[in-house]
Design an enzyme around this catalytic site. Sequence first.
Site, mmCIF file in Angstrom:
data_model
loop_
_atom_site.group_PDB
_atom_site.id
_atom_site.type_symbol
_atom_site.label_atom_id
_atom_site.label_comp_id
_atom_site.label_asym_id
_atom_site.label_seq_id
_atom_site.Cartn_x
_atom_site.Cartn_y
_atom_site.Cartn_z
ATOM 1 N N SER A 58 41.403 41.130 41.971
ATOM 2 C CA SER A 58 40.926 40.783 43.312
ATOM 3 C C SER A 58 39.708 39.875 43.343
ATOM 4 C CB SER A 58 40.634 42.062 44.105
ATOM 5 O OG SER A 58 41.838 42.661 44.522
ATOM 6 N N LYS A 95 39.939 36.672 45.292
ATOM 7 C CA LYS A 95 39.681 36.599 46.732
ATOM 8 C C LYS A 95 38.406 35.813 47.039
ATOM 9 C CE LYS A 95 42.037 40.902 48.132
ATOM 10 N NZ LYS A 95 42.385 41.620 46.917
ATOM 11 N N SER A 154 38.752 44.919 50.084
ATOM 12 C CA SER A 154 39.665 44.187 49.209
ATOM 13 C C SER A 154 41.105 44.269 49.718
ATOM 14 C CB SER A 154 39.579 44.712 47.770
ATOM 15 O OG SER A 154 40.091 43.762 46.856
ATOM 16 N N ASN A 156 44.607 43.225 50.472
ATOM 17 C CA ASN A 156 45.549 42.244 49.917
ATOM 18 C C ASN A 156 46.363 41.517 50.983
ATOM 19 O OD1 ASN A 156 44.761 42.832 47.289
ATOM 20 N ND2 ASN A 156 46.297 44.436 47.059
ATOM 21 N N LEU A 170 43.206 45.895 38.312
ATOM 22 C CA LEU A 170 44.625 46.118 38.070
ATOM 23 C C LEU A 170 44.704 46.992 36.827
ATOM 24 C CD1 LEU A 170 46.058 42.496 38.570
ATOM 25 C CD2 LEU A 170 46.465 44.456 40.070
#
Length: 494
Positions: A84, A87, A332, A334, A448
């Site tokens: 992330s 981002k 965060s 998605n 992840l």
Amino acid sequence: MKKWRKLLVSIVVVFMVSGAVFIPVTVDSSVEAAASYTNLKNTINNIMMDSRMRNASTSVAIRKASTGEIVYQYDGDKEITPASSLKLLTVAAALDTLGEDYRFSTAVLTDGKVKNGILNGNLYLRGQGDPTLLKIQLNSFADGLVKQGIKQISGNLVGDDTWFDSVRLSAGILAEDEPYYYAAPISALTLSPNDDFDAGSVIVEAKPAVSGKATQVTLTPLTSVLQVVNNSRTVPKGNKSTLKITRQVGTNKVVITGNSPIGSSGAKEWISVTNPTLYTLDVFKRSLAEKGITFAISSKIVQGKTSERAHVLLSKKSMPLKELIVPFMKLSNNTHAEMLAKEMGKVKYRVGSWDAGLKVMREYADSIGLDSNYWHFEDASGMSYSNKITSSQLSQLLYVVRSEPWYHTYMNSLPIAGESDRFIGGTLRNRMKMAPAKGNVIAKTGSLENIKSLAGYAKTKDGETLIFTILTENAKTSTIPVIDQIATAITNLK
């Protein structure tokens, strides 16, 4: 203007890169500052000896926020999956392309006329990419129709999601992730269950009921698009809770299994739906029914394009982007990232697709002097394991955006270490909760499986701001504690 900005940034980058190899001693440099960075380098090198880091692939870069000069680097050009942390580019490109005050639109339209309380025609709900639409706003639409004298609709309820293309999942989404909110399908017409704005998901909660009986299940918002199969059981107090809530991939069948002891809190999951458009229409129809608006027996719920003859009955605008990016980045989110990508593509190239949106992101990166050879991404959220960037490039992004007119808004969206409020501390609220790191590390997390990252800004004890990027992958055990040690070491610098 972009060309001049790129030229200026390129000139700065030449000096920054040179400074990374031959650190110049300028007139205002002090022996104390040099010694301070040497101490930081030694401290981080010692931290990097931790087995968790030695067993992982790692890339670290630290820069002065004031000049962009690199003061520490460990495999700064190694390509790592950012999760992330990607981002950080997505939100920068969105602010640059759409603007801080950009708002998303949703409208209710019809191609018919009202006579004697009956709308003789279709009712359209047209979405244009708003990820913050809630049931309360659908209720407001229903109220508005009642005020216009509508009691019954003779035609169909049509959901128009054609603002975006029909591709629902970004590249790299794993089947095991599909049932959950963080991998929800993307549609221009979608609904969020609460003000975390996890668009395209329903909150499914199972709580203990009577011993020996199935648990009590609730859906928020109530919808019939999910079919619940409840195989769970309420068991006596003191037993272990084994409740599990999931959705069978490729279907809307939610399966609940396991035991829920009396006195326990049960279980709760944000479950994605396979078709956000039909989900939104289903909830809207319920809102209409709650206000006494009915449909003819022949009416259907369908997806389609709004008739060119249709006129607007009601509409709403979302909060501005400068407010939306707070839940987006702090939590965060998605789906926000992917919807912003498609929106950027729609606004700039009139195509609401990932190809168009990611093109906009790459063009923004190029315009500020980033090296496209080190940026490889196939989504906007960081969910794909195929995404690769370097700590040097990510830290350069964090340096260059400091000159953007929307930088304050950008900073305001980042999680702050140790701050317990979810919309302040965000994904860092339970990390680095003690001084000096608490409140002085402002950064974007990434996570992840076997991949952890942190990138942002840290304030030292003498008030200097340093930019840092820490990317790790292929870790056998979590590197988060070590990452936090590095960030804390920066805040200890004096």
